[in-house]
Write an enzyme that holds these catalytic residues in place. Sequence first.
Site, PDB file in Angstrom:
ATOM      1  N   GLY A  12       0.852  -1.264   0.078  1.00 46.95           N
ATOM      2  CA  GLY A  12       0.097  -0.115  -0.028  1.00 46.95           C
ATOM      3  C   GLY A  12       0.821   1.110  -0.138  1.00 46.95           C
ATOM      4  O   GLY A  12       0.644   2.037   0.759  1.00 46.95           O
ATOM      5  N   ALA A  13       1.803   1.319  -0.818  1.00 41.52           N
ATOM      6  CA  ALA A  13       3.098   2.261  -0.857  1.00 41.52           C
ATOM      7  C   ALA A  13       3.015   3.151  -1.597  1.00 41.52           C
ATOM      8  O   ALA A  13       3.827   4.233  -1.734  1.00 41.52           O
ATOM      9  CB  ALA A  13       4.196   1.652  -0.604  1.00 41.52           C
ATOM     10  N   ASN A  14       1.966   3.371  -2.633  1.00 42.89           N
ATOM     11  CA  ASN A  14       2.015   4.559  -3.623  1.00 42.89           C
ATOM     12  C   ASN A  14       1.483   5.697  -2.969  1.00 42.89           C
ATOM     13  O   ASN A  14       1.726   6.813  -3.847  1.00 42.89           O
ATOM     14  CB  ASN A  14       1.132   4.143  -4.840  1.00 42.89           C
ATOM     15  CG  ASN A  14      -0.384   4.147  -4.689  1.00 42.89           C
ATOM     16  OD1 ASN A  14      -0.849   2.914  -4.070  1.00 42.89           O
ATOM     17  ND2 ASN A  14      -1.069   4.837  -4.988  1.00 42.89           N
ATOM     18  N   GLY A  16      -0.147   8.214   0.904  1.00 42.79           N
ATOM     19  CA  GLY A  16      -0.471   7.931   2.365  1.00 42.79           C
ATOM     20  C   GLY A  16       0.615   7.662   3.126  1.00 42.79           C
ATOM     21  O   GLY A  16       1.839   7.935   3.049  1.00 42.79           O
ATOM     22  N   GLY A  18       1.740   4.331   3.607  1.00 45.48           N
ATOM     23  CA  GLY A  18       2.903   3.628   3.077  1.00 45.48           C
ATOM     24  C   GLY A  18       3.790   4.357   2.339  1.00 45.48           C
ATOM     25  O   GLY A  18       5.190   4.048   2.414  1.00 45.48           O
ATOM     26  N   TYR A 165     -15.019  -3.501   8.483  1.00 44.54           N
ATOM     27  CA  TYR A 165     -13.391  -3.046   8.395  1.00 44.54           C
ATOM     28  C   TYR A 165     -12.873  -3.452   9.692  1.00 44.54           C
ATOM     29  O   TYR A 165     -11.670  -4.059   9.870  1.00 44.54           O
ATOM     30  CB  TYR A 165     -13.228  -1.549   8.027  1.00 44.54           C
ATOM     31  CG  TYR A 165     -11.911  -0.963   8.433  1.00 44.54           C
ATOM     32  CD1 TYR A 165     -10.791  -1.118   7.327  1.00 44.54           C
ATOM     33  CD2 TYR A 165     -11.766  -0.211   9.358  1.00 44.54           C
ATOM     34  CE1 TYR A 165      -9.563  -0.537   7.292  1.00 44.54           C
ATOM     35  CE2 TYR A 165     -10.414   0.328   9.518  1.00 44.54           C
ATOM     36  CZ  TYR A 165      -9.347   0.100   8.665  1.00 44.54           C
ATOM     37  OH  TYR A 165      -8.219   0.430   8.715  1.00 44.54           O
TER      38      TYR A 165
END
Length: 295
Positions: A12-14, A16, A18, A165
């Site tokens: 999830g690093a693209n 925010g 990450g 969630y």
Amino acid sequence: MDMNGKTALVTGANSGLGKAIALALAQDGWRVGLVARNPERGAAAVAEIQAATGNTEVHLFIADFIDQTAIRQLAVAVCDQFEYLHLLINNAATAYPERRLSPDGVECAFAVNHLAPFLLTHLLLERLKASAPARIVTVGTRMNTALDFADLNWERRRYRMMQAYGQAKLGNLHFTFELARRLDGSGVTANCVFPGIFNSNLGGTDGAQDWFWKLIALLFGRILPTPEQAAQRVLCVATDPVFAGINGTYLGNHKPLKVPAQAQDMLINRQLWRISETLTGILPAAPSPLRQLRP
């Protein structure tokens, strides 16, 4: 720039949190793998981090965590490119406004937030052990809830986004505690970190998923910490020598947090582990695991 000889993978690093974590690691001389779902956004993040840090050892991996086949392909690609792996940060997370099923027939919040990091960690575990000392840090949330083992797939209840969630993210704690016990003495540690409430893009940019989080950002974004500030809580557990021997803990702001009652039960930790093994194909399928397996 001087490299420190260590390799990290951040999901999830693209954008925010990450992306902020990956940027900080790259600045410190880590070789960093960024996992993103969208190739264009992932490539843009890699280019931005390389330009900001001068670190050319920033690499992109593409995988949609809703799909277990993509996760398996990701693990193969990571092992092909990284001969060592010293840090795995399970950060990717999302929420869905309505019930939907993954290609594997699992409710999507549970599939992405729990089963995806469970499966990816399992597939990379031997590489982490071979690279020890190594650390696994899973980014969790802070919601006092409990998994409904009689209805993990939300077939009997009315679907509620935040409840689904929260329960899926509680799986991160069950997973971390059981994993830590299994890793004891291996040179690999596993911990779960709550980064605090911050200005997040949780939910992504996919239309119906996005409206709730845009509203939260509009109402509270100016007063919430930035992803860069939140990243420091994760990075501390991931890289600080003080946490080198810490294993099987739930941390926030560098301190232990109160664990929801269900996640404190070792038998339930183990039960969810077995169910997760079945749902990810690590073990042969048991009859109707989403309906029949209960703690």
